[in-house]
Scaffold this motif. Structure first.
Motif, PDB file in Angstrom:
ATOM      1  N   GLU A 121      25.863  74.657  49.832  1.00  0.00           N
ATOM      2  CA  GLU A 121      25.749  73.255  49.425  1.00  0.00           C
ATOM      3  C   GLU A 121      25.694  73.158  47.912  1.00  0.00           C
ATOM      4  N   ILE A 122      26.247  72.105  47.396  1.00  0.00           N
ATOM      5  CA  ILE A 122      26.173  71.807  45.972  1.00  0.00           C
ATOM      6  C   ILE A 122      25.578  70.406  45.840  1.00  0.00           C
ATOM      7  N   PRO A 123      24.288  70.297  45.543  1.00  0.00           N
ATOM      8  CA  PRO A 123      23.660  68.973  45.414  1.00  0.00           C
ATOM      9  C   PRO A 123      24.373  68.134  44.360  1.00  0.00           C
ATOM     10  N   GLU A 124      24.376  66.852  44.586  1.00  0.00           N
ATOM     11  CA  GLU A 124      25.104  65.936  43.705  1.00  0.00           C
ATOM     12  C   GLU A 124      24.625  66.037  42.260  1.00  0.00           C
ATOM     13  N   HIS A 125      23.327  66.291  42.055  1.00  0.00           N
ATOM     14  CA  HIS A 125      22.815  66.316  40.683  1.00  0.00           C
ATOM     15  C   HIS A 125      23.347  67.513  39.892  1.00  0.00           C
ATOM     16  N   LEU A 126      23.777  68.575  40.583  1.00  0.00           N
ATOM     17  CA  LEU A 126      24.366  69.704  39.868  1.00  0.00           C
ATOM     18  C   LEU A 126      25.720  69.343  39.278  1.00  0.00           C
ATOM     19  N   LEU A 127      26.410  68.413  39.910  1.00  0.00           N
ATOM     20  CA  LEU A 127      27.716  67.985  39.422  1.00  0.00           C
ATOM     21  C   LEU A 127      27.610  66.855  38.407  1.00  0.00           C
ATOM     22  N   THR A 128      26.641  65.975  38.602  1.00  0.00           N
ATOM     23  CA  THR A 128      26.523  64.821  37.709  1.00  0.00           C
ATOM     24  C   THR A 128      25.626  65.108  36.510  1.00  0.00           C
ATOM     25  N   GLY A 129      24.701  66.057  36.665  1.00  0.00           N
ATOM     26  CA  GLY A 129      23.765  66.346  35.579  1.00  0.00           C
ATOM     27  C   GLY A 129      22.608  65.377  35.503  1.00  0.00           C
ATOM     28  N   GLU A 130      22.438  64.532  36.519  1.00  0.00           N
ATOM     29  CA  GLU A 130      21.349  63.561  36.524  1.00  0.00           C
ATOM     30  C   GLU A 130      20.095  64.214  37.089  1.00  0.00           C
ATOM     31  N   ILE A 131      19.155  64.502  36.215  1.00  0.00           N
ATOM     32  CA  ILE A 131      17.943  65.203  36.614  1.00  0.00           C
ATOM     33  C   ILE A 131      17.102  64.375  37.578  1.00  0.00           C
ATOM     34  N   THR A 132      17.094  63.057  37.402  1.00  0.00           N
ATOM     35  CA  THR A 132      16.252  62.203  38.238  1.00  0.00           C
ATOM     36  C   THR A 132      16.637  62.302  39.709  1.00  0.00           C
ATOM     37  N   SER A 133      17.942  62.491  40.004  1.00  0.00           N
ATOM     38  CA  SER A 133      18.385  62.561  41.396  1.00  0.00           C
ATOM     39  C   SER A 133      17.924  63.836  42.071  1.00  0.00           C
ATOM     40  N   ALA A 134      17.513  64.840  41.272  1.00  0.00           N
ATOM     41  CA  ALA A 134      17.055  66.098  41.862  1.00  0.00           C
ATOM     42  C   ALA A 134      15.715  65.938  42.559  1.00  0.00           C
ATOM     43  N   ASN A 135      14.972  64.880  42.215  1.00  0.00           N
ATOM     44  CA  ASN A 135      13.650  64.673  42.786  1.00  0.00           C
ATOM     45  C   ASN A 135      13.664  63.729  43.974  1.00  0.00           C
ATOM     46  N   ILE A 136      14.843  63.268  44.380  1.00  0.00           N
ATOM     47  CA  ILE A 136      14.942  62.369  45.524  1.00  0.00           C
ATOM     48  C   ILE A 136      14.630  63.128  46.805  1.00  0.00           C
ATOM     49  N   MET A 144      23.111  72.771  27.464  1.00  0.00           N
ATOM     50  CA  MET A 144      22.372  74.041  27.406  1.00  0.00           C
ATOM     51  C   MET A 144      21.326  74.066  28.519  1.00  0.00           C
ATOM     52  N   VAL A 145      21.259  75.189  29.275  1.00  0.00           N
ATOM     53  CA  VAL A 145      20.326  75.323  30.376  1.00  0.00           C
ATOM     54  C   VAL A 145      19.085  76.058  29.900  1.00  0.00           C
ATOM     55  N   THR A 146      17.900  75.454  30.057  1.00  0.00           N
ATOM     56  CA  THR A 146      16.643  76.061  29.644  1.00  0.00           C
ATOM     57  C   THR A 146      15.875  76.542  30.859  1.00  0.00           C
ATOM     58  N   ILE A 147      14.838  77.327  30.592  1.00  0.00           N
ATOM     59  CA  ILE A 147      14.037  77.880  31.678  1.00  0.00           C
ATOM     60  C   ILE A 147      13.311  76.790  32.452  1.00  0.00           C
ATOM     61  N   ASP A 148      13.109  75.612  31.793  1.00  0.00           N
ATOM     62  CA  ASP A 148      12.395  74.518  32.448  1.00  0.00           C
ATOM     63  C   ASP A 148      13.322  73.570  33.197  1.00  0.00           C
ATOM     64  N   SER A 149      14.616  73.802  33.123  1.00  0.00           N
ATOM     65  CA  SER A 149      15.552  72.896  33.775  1.00  0.00           C
ATOM     66  C   SER A 149      15.609  73.181  35.268  1.00  0.00           C
ATOM     67  N   PRO A 150      15.912  72.148  36.074  1.00  0.00           N
ATOM     68  CA  PRO A 150      16.022  72.346  37.529  1.00  0.00           C
ATOM     69  C   PRO A 150      17.093  73.372  37.890  1.00  0.00           C
ATOM     70  N   ASP A 151      18.197  73.417  37.131  1.00  0.00           N
ATOM     71  CA  ASP A 151      19.264  74.376  37.431  1.00  0.00           C
ATOM     72  C   ASP A 151      18.765  75.808  37.281  1.00  0.00           C
ATOM     73  N   MET A 152      18.039  76.078  36.198  1.00  0.00           N
ATOM     74  CA  MET A 152      17.543  77.430  35.978  1.00  0.00           C
ATOM     75  C   MET A 152      16.472  77.791  36.994  1.00  0.00           C
ATOM     76  N   ARG A 153      15.595  76.855  37.309  1.00  0.00           N
ATOM     77  CA  ARG A 153      14.562  77.134  38.321  1.00  0.00           C
ATOM     78  C   ARG A 153      15.191  77.425  39.663  1.00  0.00           C
ATOM     79  N   LEU A 154      16.292  76.721  39.985  1.00  0.00           N
ATOM     80  CA  LEU A 154      16.985  76.951  41.248  1.00  0.00           C
ATOM     81  C   LEU A 154      17.572  78.357  41.294  1.00  0.00           C
TER      82      LEU A 154
END
Length: 257
Positions: free
Chosen positions: A55-70, A1-11
């Protein structure tokens, strides 16, 4: 489930705000001139095709939130270079790249040459619309002079170099989308559909392998992206082009003043 606080929704919200801002602040005369030219080509028998990349960042495919901050320089990213129009995706061997730093790649005219051959075989003469103002290009503010008129120099969509002479050799015309006119490009709707499907269906394209006390997760990225592209059907392309057509009429009717 995608929430307003998730990186995907903010993007997605950030992209929506950017598109809204661009529409309010674009150069009306440039848009009008571009629309008149592209429609004139269509009346002369040219099929309108939009060529672009995303571009499709790797974290969008893997779901790993931590990689979004790299840091950006260390992010692994998928890039898709594809084209489409009111008839759907162009049936050519689109380019799917997995890279750490695409800037180190030298652009090639061979890919564009192959693309032009495919267009000739499938549609005849085409008006190829490109938008170099993408996620990798620094924002530049050109003069009010229209930038879409017959291009004399190549346009790079790494690793593709779109050369006007190559296009003309195959009977096509290469046109650049005016600055800040993303709402006149149906590819943006296509990319949104692709990414939305990838984010919400990545679990169906993953496998978990258990080895003693460890678990290894595999994402079938190529299959996931291919499934995402199929989600952008011919009907959705027609709907996207219909919205572009309405936006074009908005300018032609003088409502942007």
């Amino acid at each position: 489930m995608v929430t307003i606080d998730s990186p995907d929704m903010r993007l997605r919200l950030r992209h929506l705000l950017q598109r809204t801002w661009k529409r309010k602040n674009n150069h009306g005369p440039q848009c009008t001139d571009f629309i008149k030219d592209i429609r004139q080509l269509q009346s002369n028998g040219f099929y309108r095709v939009y060529l672009g990349e995303t571009e499709i960042p790797e974290h969008l495919l893997t779901g790993e939130i931590t990689s979004a901050n790299i840091n950006d320089s260390r992010k692994h990213t998928w890039s898709i270079i594809h084209a489409g129009g009111v008839r759907g995706w162009v049936p050519w061997k689109y380019k799917l790249l997995f890279h750490l730093n695409l800037r180190s790649m030298a652009p090639s005219e061979d890919i564009f040459q192959d693309f032009c051959v495919t267009l000739s075989e499938c549609y005849g003469r085409c008006a190829i619309v490109v938008d170099p103002q993408n996620w990798r290009t620094p924002r530049r503010y050109p003069s009010p002079i229209s930038c879409h008129r017959p291009l004399s120099s190549p346009v790079d969509l790494l690793p593709v170099r779109c050369c006007p002479k190559v296009a003309q050799e195959h009977g096509h015309e290469l046109i650049q989308l005016p600055f800040q006119c993303a709402h006149l490009n149906p590819l943006n709707s296509a990319w949104s559909t692709v990414k939305w499907f990838a984010v919400n269906n990545r679990g169906k394209y993953s496998e978990a392998i258990y080895d003693k006390d460890t678990v290894q997760k595999y994402i079938l990225c190529t299959e996931l992206i291919e499934g995402s592209l199929r989600k952008m059907t011919k009907r959705k392309w027609e709907e996207a082009m219909s919205r572009v057509w309405k936006n074009e009429n908005y300018y032609l009717n003088g409502n942007n003043r």
